[in-house]
Design an enzyme around this catalytic site. Structure first.
Site, PDB file in Angstrom:
ATOM      1  N   LYS A  92      -5.086   4.226  -2.704  1.00 50.00           N
ATOM      2  CA  LYS A  92      -4.410   3.467  -1.651  1.00 50.00           C
ATOM      3  C   LYS A  92      -5.268   3.388  -0.378  1.00 50.00           C
ATOM      4  CE  LYS A  92      -0.487   2.297  -3.725  1.00 50.00           C
ATOM      5  NZ  LYS A  92      -0.028   0.907  -3.907  1.00 50.00           N
TER       6      LYS A  92
ATOM      7  N   SER B 117       0.873  -1.168   0.000  1.00 46.15           N
ATOM      8  CA  SER B 117       0.000   0.000   0.000  1.00 46.15           C
ATOM      9  C   SER B 117       0.914   1.223   0.000  1.00 46.15           C
ATOM     10  CB  SER B 117      -0.899  -0.067   1.234  1.00 46.15           C
ATOM     11  OG  SER B 117      -1.633   1.103   1.405  1.00 46.15           O
TER      12      SER B 117
ATOM     13  N   TYR C 218      -4.064   9.513  -6.033  1.00 44.74           N
ATOM     14  CA  TYR C 218      -3.247   8.354  -5.643  1.00 44.74           C
ATOM     15  C   TYR C 218      -3.670   7.863  -4.256  1.00 44.74           C
ATOM     16  CZ  TYR C 218       0.930   5.724  -4.201  1.00 44.74           C
ATOM     17  OH  TYR C 218       1.800   4.758  -3.729  1.00 44.74           O
TER      18      TYR C 218
HETATM   19  O1  NJP Z   1       7.540   2.013  -8.500  1.00 42.58           O
HETATM   20  P1  NJP Z   1       8.264   1.741  -9.918  1.00 42.58           P
HETATM   21  P2  NJP Z   1       7.734   1.372  -7.050  1.00 42.58           P
HETATM   22  N1  NJP Z   1       0.525  -4.427 -14.381  1.00 42.58           N
HETATM   23  O2  NJP Z   1       7.641   2.721 -10.831  1.00 42.58           O
HETATM   24  C1  NJP Z   1       4.736  -2.289 -12.486  1.00 42.58           C
HETATM   25  C2  NJP Z   1       4.190   1.667  -3.882  1.00 42.58           C
HETATM   26  N2  NJP Z   1       4.843   2.790  -3.190  1.00 42.58           N
HETATM   27  O3  NJP Z   1       8.602   0.193  -7.084  1.00 42.58           O
HETATM   28  O4  NJP Z   1       5.002  -3.360 -16.365  1.00 42.58           O
HETATM   29  C3  NJP Z   1       1.650  -4.975 -13.920  1.00 42.58           C
HETATM   30  O5  NJP Z   1       9.739   1.727  -9.753  1.00 42.58           O
HETATM   31  C4  NJP Z   1       5.895  -1.809 -13.322  1.00 42.58           C
HETATM   32  O6  NJP Z   1       6.169  -2.780 -14.323  1.00 42.58           O
HETATM   33  P3  NJP Z   1       6.131  -2.506 -15.918  1.00 42.58           P
HETATM   34  C5  NJP Z   1       3.594   1.976  -5.236  1.00 42.58           C
HETATM   35  O7  NJP Z   1       2.339   2.591  -5.147  1.00 42.58           O
HETATM   36  C6  NJP Z   1       5.924   3.383  -3.699  1.00 42.58           C
HETATM   37  O8  NJP Z   1       8.063   2.454  -6.130  1.00 42.58           O
HETATM   38  O9  NJP Z   1       7.458  -3.025 -16.412  1.00 42.58           O
HETATM   39  N3  NJP Z   1       2.705  -4.280 -13.455  1.00 42.58           N
HETATM   40  C7  NJP Z   1       7.005  -1.774 -12.306  1.00 42.58           C
HETATM   41  O10 NJP Z   1       7.619  -3.047 -12.198  1.00 42.58           O
HETATM   42  C8  NJP Z   1       3.532   0.594  -5.830  1.00 42.58           C
HETATM   43  O11 NJP Z   1       2.346  -0.062  -5.441  1.00 42.58           O
HETATM   44  C9  NJP Z   1       6.518   4.454  -3.004  1.00 42.58           C
HETATM   45  O12 NJP Z   1       5.945  -1.043 -16.117  1.00 42.58           O
HETATM   46  C10 NJP Z   1       2.581  -2.946 -13.475  1.00 42.58           C
HETATM   47  C11 NJP Z   1       6.306  -1.438 -11.001  1.00 42.58           C
HETATM   48  O13 NJP Z   1       4.905  -1.683 -11.212  1.00 42.58           O
HETATM   49  C12 NJP Z   1       4.727  -0.122  -5.232  1.00 42.58           C
HETATM   50  O14 NJP Z   1       5.168   0.675  -4.143  1.00 42.58           O
HETATM   51  C13 NJP Z   1       5.972   4.872  -1.826  1.00 42.58           C
HETATM   52  C14 NJP Z   1       1.444  -2.287 -13.926  1.00 42.58           C
HETATM   53  C15 NJP Z   1       6.480   0.016 -10.598  1.00 42.58           C
HETATM   54  O15 NJP Z   1       7.808   0.246 -10.298  1.00 42.58           O
HETATM   55  C16 NJP Z   1       5.908  -0.306  -6.175  1.00 42.58           C
HETATM   56  O16 NJP Z   1       6.236   0.932  -6.776  1.00 42.58           O
HETATM   57  C17 NJP Z   1       4.864   4.243  -1.327  1.00 42.58           C
HETATM   58  C18 NJP Z   1       0.387  -3.090 -14.423  1.00 42.58           C
HETATM   59  N4  NJP Z   1      -0.759  -2.566 -14.908  1.00 42.58           N
HETATM   60  C19 NJP Z   1       4.291   3.196  -2.014  1.00 42.58           C
HETATM   61  N5  NJP Z   1       1.632  -0.948 -13.789  1.00 42.58           N
HETATM   62  C20 NJP Z   1       7.697   5.160  -3.513  1.00 42.58           C
HETATM   63  N6  NJP Z   1       8.448   4.594  -4.446  1.00 42.58           N
HETATM   64  O17 NJP Z   1       8.019   6.267  -3.006  1.00 42.58           O
HETATM   65  C21 NJP Z   1       2.839  -0.778 -13.247  1.00 42.58           C
HETATM   66  O18 NJP Z   1       4.359   4.677  -0.156  1.00 42.58           O
HETATM   67  N7  NJP Z   1       3.430  -1.977 -13.060  1.00 42.58           N
END
Ligand code: NJP
Length: 279
Positions: free
Chosen positions: A152, A134, A148
């Site tokens: 969440k 989350s 956003y």
């Molecule tokens: O982000 P990022 P995070 N179906 O952009 C994938 C939460 N969060 O690792 O398909 C399947 O580096 C995308 O894959 P691709 C945030 O809300 C973050 O930080 O290749 N996959 C990539 O692997 C999220 O829930 C922060 O584009 C899909 C990944 O998601 C989680 O952490 C703070 C997709 C995104 O990698 C991971 O985010 C917080 C789909 N439809 C919560 N759409 C923070 N970073 O500050 C996207 O509180 N992806």
């Protein structure tokens, strides 16, 4: 004994680090993202214990097919990490209805699709752990994150209840609320911004964008550290049901709790002794 992990959004960011940490602990990892090739590239090719599959979480049929394929091939899914997600950043009125729905389509309904596909397999074995990524934005909202945060908050409400439904059947849950992590999250590769121009908000939005651009790549949270923590917690049967990760997240969540407590204490139902502010 090696356990079987299904991780969504494992091509980049936190999901990728969780996959690496689980592999490092000797687990079998099915790492997914919209493109299996992107996942393989991120790991620099094949690794022992790593299986890359394509899964767009907005596709419920694909989620069912992936869950069925894993259980057939590996016998079980022991840990689901429901991680994939992204942010629509900016002020609410600058988003089209389609953008708001897209945010929910991925962060809420996509996450539900994967849980719905995996839960029956876990219930059948009376065993499993669902880790849901989350956000502290699922506990606290502020200007620039309304859309956003709404997605969440919805994840929190859904998973808090669903976890209680699953627990008597042997399926455990962990809700993770990170603060700001150094991933692609705030980068144009992942984040999207409101597209409607509203002069009343222009100055505030310019400031918000400058904040996002300045924070991108400089976030305090280390995704590797969180990944290691999640893998360690997943090894314990008595793990907590929540993990608020990062000093920033704990401060924001605590401030929200204090504020909420204060407002609850101030609240009355009106009537006699209701106080001057009550109707
Ligand atoms: O982000 P990022 P995070 N179906 O952009 C994938 C939460 N969060 O690792 O398909 C399947 O580096 C995308 O894959 P691709 C945030 O809300 C973050 O930080 O290749 N996959 C990539 O692997 C999220 O829930 C922060 O584009 C899909 C990944 O998601 C989680 O952490 C703070 C997709 C995104 O990698 C991971 O985010 C917080 C789909 N439809 C919560 N759409 C923070 N970073 O500050 C996207 O509180 N992806």
């Amino acid at each position: 004994m090696s356990r079987v992990w299904l991780i969504t959004g494992a091509s980049r960011g936190l999901g990728h680090e969780i996959a690496r940490a689980a592999l490092g602990a000797g687990e079998t990892v099915i790492a997914t993202a919209r493109s299996a090739e992107a996942v393989r590239d991120a790991f620099g090719g094949e690794h022992d214990g790593l299986h890359a599959l394509a899964l767009d979480i907005t596709d419920a049929q694909a989620a069912n097919a992936v869950a069925a394929e894993i259980t057939e091939r590996f016998g079980a899914i022991d840990v689901l990490v429901n991680n994939a997600g992204y942010a629509e950043l900016g002020f609410f009125e600058t988003f089209t209805d389609a953008a708001v729905r897209r945010q929910f389509e991925v962060n809420l309904f996509g996450t539900m699709n994967v849980a719905r596909a995996v839960a029956p397999h876990m219930r059948k074995r009376r065993s499993g752990l669902i880790v849901t990524i989350s956000s502290v934005s699922g506990l606290v909202s502020n200007g620039g994150r309304a859309v956003y945060s709404a997605s969440k908050f919805a994840v929190e409400g859904w998973m808090e209840g669903f976890a209680q439904e699953l627990a008597p059947l042997g399926v455990r849950s962990l809700l993770v609320e990170p603060g700001m992590l150094r991933t692609d999250f705030m980068d144009r590769k992942s984040a999207r911004f409101g597209s409607i121009d509203i002069p009343d908000y222009a100055e505030a939005i310019a400031q918000y964008r400058a904040f996002v651009d300045g924070a991108n790549g400089n976030q305090p949270g280390d995704p590797k550290l969180l990944a290691a923590r999640i893998v360690a917690l997943a090894a314990h049967d008595e793990a907590p049901s929540r993990l608020v990760f990062g000093d920033d997240a704990r401060q924001w969540a605590s401030a929200k709790l204090d504020h909420l407590r204060h407002e609850i204490a101030q609240s009355t139902d009106g009537g006699e002794g209701g106080g001057p502010l009550t109707a």
